[in-house]
Scaffold this motif. Structure first.
Motif, short mmCIF file in Angstrom:
data_model
loop_
_atom_site.label_atom_id
_atom_site.label_comp_id
_atom_site.label_asym_id
_atom_site.label_seq_id
_atom_site.Cartn_x
_atom_site.Cartn_y
_atom_site.Cartn_z
N ASN A 55 0.84 -1.20 0.00
CA ASN A 55 0.00 0.00 0.00
C ASN A 55 0.88 1.25 0.00
O ASN A 55 1.67 1.45 0.92
CB ASN A 55 -0.90 -0.02 1.23
N PRO A 56 0.74 2.10 -1.03
CA PRO A 56 1.66 3.23 -1.17
C PRO A 56 1.51 4.31 -0.10
O PRO A 56 2.42 5.11 0.08
CB PRO A 56 1.32 3.80 -2.56
N VAL A 57 0.38 4.36 0.59
CA VAL A 57 0.19 5.46 1.54
C VAL A 57 0.35 5.01 3.00
O VAL A 57 0.07 5.77 3.90
CB VAL A 57 -1.18 6.15 1.35
N MET A 58 0.82 3.78 3.19
CA MET A 58 1.04 3.33 4.56
C MET A 58 2.51 2.98 4.76
O MET A 58 3.17 2.47 3.86
CB MET A 58 0.18 2.09 4.86
N TYR A 109 7.97 4.72 3.54
CA TYR A 109 6.88 4.35 2.65
C TYR A 109 7.45 3.50 1.51
O TYR A 109 8.63 3.64 1.17
CB TYR A 109 6.21 5.60 2.08
N HIS A 127 7.49 3.69 -1.64
CA HIS A 127 8.19 4.32 -2.76
C HIS A 127 9.60 4.76 -2.39
O HIS A 127 10.38 5.12 -3.27
CB HIS A 127 7.38 5.50 -3.30
N PHE A 183 -2.39 -3.91 -4.15
CA PHE A 183 -2.23 -3.88 -2.69
C PHE A 183 -3.54 -4.23 -1.97
O PHE A 183 -3.51 -4.64 -0.81
CB PHE A 183 -1.66 -2.54 -2.21
N VAL A 184 -4.67 -4.08 -2.65
CA VAL A 184 -5.93 -4.52 -2.07
C VAL A 184 -5.95 -6.05 -1.99
O VAL A 184 -6.38 -6.64 -1.00
CB VAL A 184 -7.13 -3.98 -2.88
N HIS A 191 -7.40 0.51 3.68
CA HIS A 191 -6.44 0.39 2.58
C HIS A 191 -6.90 1.11 1.32
O HIS A 191 -6.14 1.82 0.70
CB HIS A 191 -6.16 -1.08 2.28
N ARG A 208 -8.18 5.43 1.63
CA ARG A 208 -7.13 6.46 1.72
C ARG A 208 -6.44 6.66 0.39
O ARG A 208 -6.02 7.76 0.03
CB ARG A 208 -6.11 6.07 2.80
N ASN A 209 -6.33 5.57 -0.38
CA ASN A 209 -5.72 5.70 -1.70
C ASN A 209 -6.65 6.38 -2.70
O ASN A 209 -6.20 6.88 -3.71
CB ASN A 209 -5.33 4.32 -2.23
N PHE A 265 -2.52 12.96 2.38
CA PHE A 265 -3.16 11.71 1.97
C PHE A 265 -2.21 10.80 1.21
O PHE A 265 -2.33 9.59 1.26
CB PHE A 265 -4.40 11.98 1.12
N ASP A 266 -1.30 11.38 0.47
CA ASP A 266 -0.42 10.56 -0.33
C ASP A 266 1.03 11.00 -0.16
O ASP A 266 1.42 12.03 -0.69
CB ASP A 266 -0.82 10.66 -1.81
N PRO A 267 1.81 10.22 0.56
CA PRO A 267 3.20 10.64 0.84
C PRO A 267 4.06 10.73 -0.42
O PRO A 267 5.14 11.30 -0.36
CB PRO A 267 3.70 9.52 1.77
N ARG A 268 3.58 10.17 -1.53
CA ARG A 268 4.39 10.24 -2.76
C ARG A 268 4.34 11.61 -3.39
O ARG A 268 5.22 11.97 -4.17
CB ARG A 268 3.91 9.20 -3.78
#
Lengths: 536, 316
Positions: free
Chosen positions: A105-108, A154, A156, B214-215, B232, B235-236, B309-312
């Motif tokens: 999961n990219p956000v965890m 994370y 990434h 990832f789900v 999971h 949030r994405n 919401f999105d660390p990327r």
């Protein structure tokens, strides 16, 4: 049998909404003993993943097991309640997947993703310190460096190999007895693949678990399997100990699969001495990013000072792992990107910094075939439209174009009756042939194949490689063959360049590179190639 | 930490945006028909009086001078004085911003609290009755104009069932309960279209995420389905949902004007209409600047929330 962790017997899975009750897999028998790795090998569509997901109880909607049994340590899983299956998943059965980037999961953070397993698989609450300790121990067990820091990273922020180690740590966290690995190294670089395979083998020994390992690569099988199950079109065609199957395959299909593994040895040295150069690249340089107004931006040097010459009818391999700059090099040479500096002399004209306008007449001489034939054909255009577009674009009349397209299809071994059909009606190998036909439509002098066979099944891969070799001798086509796989490059190329971190570290005739690799990196690539002991 | 720096940097970057808003607001009014001086002076005013009024309001000066003059005071935080009532524009806006602000906040909060769960459940049970019902309702939400919905609620909930007041407003000082009681109908009216919008986007966004690898991993870990979906997947799926909420707030400003008329709320929408009818230039310009500023601020917040919401997405 007391030693079996998993016993699948007579498993049959059907499409539920199909009027004919189409069977996806039929009468599958697989047994995974404790402390062993059982490899299920097959090409796409063989049903190997369906078998794995049946064991997990995670078949996609529309698929249903209709016969047979799946026993985990004697407990029947077919017909088990969904709550029971949920309990077993993650705690007794761990699973790892092909693509470690998208499987996490990219956000965890890594910690969150591991910790929730502990949280949801036990009744009582665990203090944070204890959870942290277990997560840390699991990561360290996978030999991850700086595990304490990595917990808070994370996905990434990790490399492909690190991600897959995190995945394995996650799958192993609750000490399952069965690990299902679905092509876990297919998306990894060859050196990383080697490390992950070693890690899995070591886990089996240390924890005495059973592993169901899904793969398409007999090289990988040769490296790790204790038992082999070969599947084709939904049925098991052969199974037995790894040694027996690899040494004496009983079935013609198994033999074909084993023979199709690229061996990296040139069959015929068709070296053309002093053929005239069609492409000369000098001091080619490509950087990404901007220094920014205050000079603080990050700049990545993707290709530094690349230089090479490509002669008419020559096939030059560019080999490297992900991030080596090989694809950037291909995109610069084909001018899908504008290089930062250097010269690209195409048939005597420097196109390195040419504007799109001046570039247009030269584009027809250099064409590209991409990796993924599923995504590089427009799904809404018929094959005929896709092919004719290019020919008409360079000035042919529609009638002449249709005739030309027919010739092209014959050239790549496709029936000329397919013009009105759409890409989804074809298999991966057929689509790649269509892509090649499309690239040849403008009568190029140079073909750039960017990982053009990497997404294909091994038997199809062998056919497409043969087609490339054939096209070279019939049309005198020069090729730049980009690949991560030294073995594939060895099968096809006259010369090979090895790239690492944007630099060409070694180049020379294929026989020299294979016979006597000089650079330590090239040597490392060779020693990491799967199945090396058995196949070379 | 870094967020404060980003906030500062982005705040500076909105200055030119607001300057353009100011210019357009100014020009739009000067080039539209109607003359505030003529209205102010009345039907039988003599030409000399008109000239005097024009000079007093500074409307006799060349347009660039008028603009620069206004801009200069704007930079000092002075929105000017109403031509009609002679009160400072900032006072007028302050008097009227309460109802508008409260109805906007309740509408957005209500829309998010209702729209997101509907979208999530519709995606989760795709093709089920809730999915079909929600999507059918959302089409209705888009199709029916705000004022019609308003009168429908008034008829049903006030006149027939007697649950809420037909119209009117009570300030926060009267108590939160009383305020919310008065805001219930306007909120329901304005929300419908945003509930529909947010539910649709949430559904689409979540459907896409539910197909991600990832789900599958989360399911393979043996997590309960509600954790898979809400922790999971949701949030994405958040970034598109947050974007649409931001756009919704911007659209809301337009909807508020009509709704305030229907429910007789003394808010900015009504002030806008009154000022436009009187050609009260400073007040209209002031309101446009406030709305513009609010819009820019919300966009900024939405952008910054992406990094949460999105660390990327790095906070650039």
């Amino acid at each position: 049998m007391s030693g079996a962790v998993l016993k699948v017997a007579g498993l049959t899975v059907e499409l539920t909404h199909d009027a004919d009750g189409r069977r996806i897999v039929r009468d599958i028998d697989v047994t995974v003993p404790r402390g062993q790795i059982v490899c299920v090998v097959g090409e796409s569509g063989s049903g190997k993943s369906v078998t794995a997901f049946s064991v997990m109880g995670l078949l996609p909607q529309g698929l249903k097991p209709v016969a047979g049994s799946i026993k985990l340590l004697g407990e029947e899983l077919i017909g088990a309640t969904s709550d029971r299956m949920r309990e077993l998943r993650g705690s007794r059965i761990g699973m790892i997947f092909q693509e470690p980037m998208t499987a996490l999961n990219p956000v965890m953070t890594v910690r969150e993703q591991l910790a929730e397993l502990i949280e949801w698989h036990s009744e009582k609450r665990h203090p944070k310190a204890e959870v942290d300790k277990r997560v840390l121990a699991a990561l360290e067990d996978m030999l991850l460096p700086n595990a304490a820091q990595m917990m808070h990273a994370y996905p990434h922020q990790l490399s492909g190999g690190q991600r897959q180690r995190v995945m394995i740590a996650m799958a192993m966290l609750l000490e399952p007895i069965l690990l299902i690995a679905d092509e876990p190294t297919t998306a990894l670089d060859v050196t990383t693949q080697k490390q992950i395979l070693v890690l899995i083998k070591d886990l089996v020994k240390r924890k005495n678990i059973g592993v169901l390992f899904i793969t398409h690569d007999f090289g990988v099988v040769a490296d790790i399997a204790d038992q082999v199950v070969v599947m084709q079109k939904g049925v098991v065609v052969e199974s037995g100990s790894a040694d027996a199957v690899l040494k004496n395959p009983a079935q013609p299909y198994t033999r074909l699969l084993i023979e199709s593994v690229p061996k990296g040895i040139r069959k015929s040295a068709e070296m053309r001495e002093s053929s005239p150069a069609v492409l000369e690249v000098k001091a080619l340089k490509m950087t990404y990013g901007h220094r920014g107004f205050f000079g603080r931006g990050r700049v990545t040097l993707a290709v530094k000072e690349a230089a090479f010459t490509l002669g008419r009818g020559e096939i030059l391999g560019v080999v490297g792992e992900s991030g080596s700059g090989k694809s950037t090099l291909a995109r610069c040479v084909s001018r899908l990107m504008k290089p930062t500096g250097g010269q690209i002399s195409l048939l005597g004209t420097d196109i390195a910094r040419a504007s799109n306008e001046t570039l247009r007449p030269h584009r027809r001489y250099i064409q590209v075939v991409f990796q993924d034939p599923y995504r590089s054909l427009n799904p809404r255009l018929s094959v005929g439209q896709s092919l004719i577009e290019g020919v008409v674009n360079f000035g042919a009349t529609p009638e002449a174009a249709r005739a030309r397209v027919a010739t092209l299809l014959e050239l790549v071994g496709m029936d000329t009756q397919i013009l009105d059909r759409f890409p989804h009606e074809f298999s991966g190998g057929q689509r790649q042939r269509i892509c090649i036909a499309r690239a040849l439509a403008s009568e190029p002098q140079i073909l750039i194949a960017d990982e053009a066979v990497s997404a294909l099944d091994v038997t199809v891969q062998a056919q497409v490689l043969k087609l490339f070799a054939d096209l070279r001798s019939r049309l005198g086509l020069a090729m730049l063959f980009i690949t991560h796989d030294l073995r594939v490059a060895g099968e096809l190329c006259d010369r090979i360049m090895v790239m690492k971190s944007g630099e060409i570290v070694e180049s020379g005739p294929t026989a020299d590179i294979f016979g006597n690799p000089q650079h330590p990196y090239t040597q490392a690539l060779f020693s990491a190639a799967p199945g090396r002991e058995r196949f070379q | 930490m870094a967020v404060a720096g980003v906030l500062l940097k982005r705040s500076v970057s909105v200055v030119p945006v607001l300057a353009v808003v100011a210019l357009i607001a100014f020009l739009l009014l000067r080039f539209s028909s109607g003359d505030p001086v003529a209205q102010l002076a009345g039907d039988n005013a003599d030409p000399a009086a008109i000239v005097a009024i024009r000079a007093r309001l500074g409307l006799d000066q060349p347009l660039p001078m008028q603009f620069l003059h206004w801009l200069w005071r704007l930079l000092q935080g002075d929105l000017g004085t109403s031509i009609v009532s002679n009160q400072p524009v900032s006072t007028l806006i302050a008097q009227r911003i309460g109802p508008t602000l409260s109805v906007s906040i309740t509408t957005i909060v209500f829309s998010v609290l209702v729209g997101v769960p509907i979208g999530v459940f519709a995606a989760w049970r795709r093709g089920g009755w809730l999915d079909r019902f929600a999507m059918w309702t959302s089409v209705t939400g888009f199709a029916v104009p705000t004022f019609a919905i308003g009168y429908f609620w008034i008829y049903l909930l006030s006149m027939q069932l007697g649950l809420f007041p037909v119209q009117g407003y009570a300030p926060l000082s009267a108590g939160l309960g009383v305020l919310l009681w008065h805001l219930a109908l306007p909120t329901l009216t304005l929300s419908l279209v945003y509930v529909a919008l947010i539910a649709r986007v949430a559904r689409t966004s979540l459907l896409e995420v539910l197909n991600e690898d990832f789900v599958r991993t989360a399911r393979a870990k043996g997590l309960p389905e509600r954790i898979v979906v809400f922790k999971h997947a949701l949030r994405n799926a958040a970034v598109p949902i947050v974007s649409i909420v931001g756009i919704g707030v911007a659209l809301l400003i337009g909807g508020v004007v009509v709704t305030e008329s229907v429910f007789n709320l003394p808010g900015l929408g009504r002030l806008t209409i009154d000022s436009v009818l009187a050609r009260d230039y400073p007040v209209i310009q002031g309101i446009i600047m406030v709305f513009g500023g609010a819009y820019v601020a919300i966009n900024l917040l939405v952008d910054i929330s992406y990094t949460f919401f999105d660390p990327r997405i790095s906070a650039q």
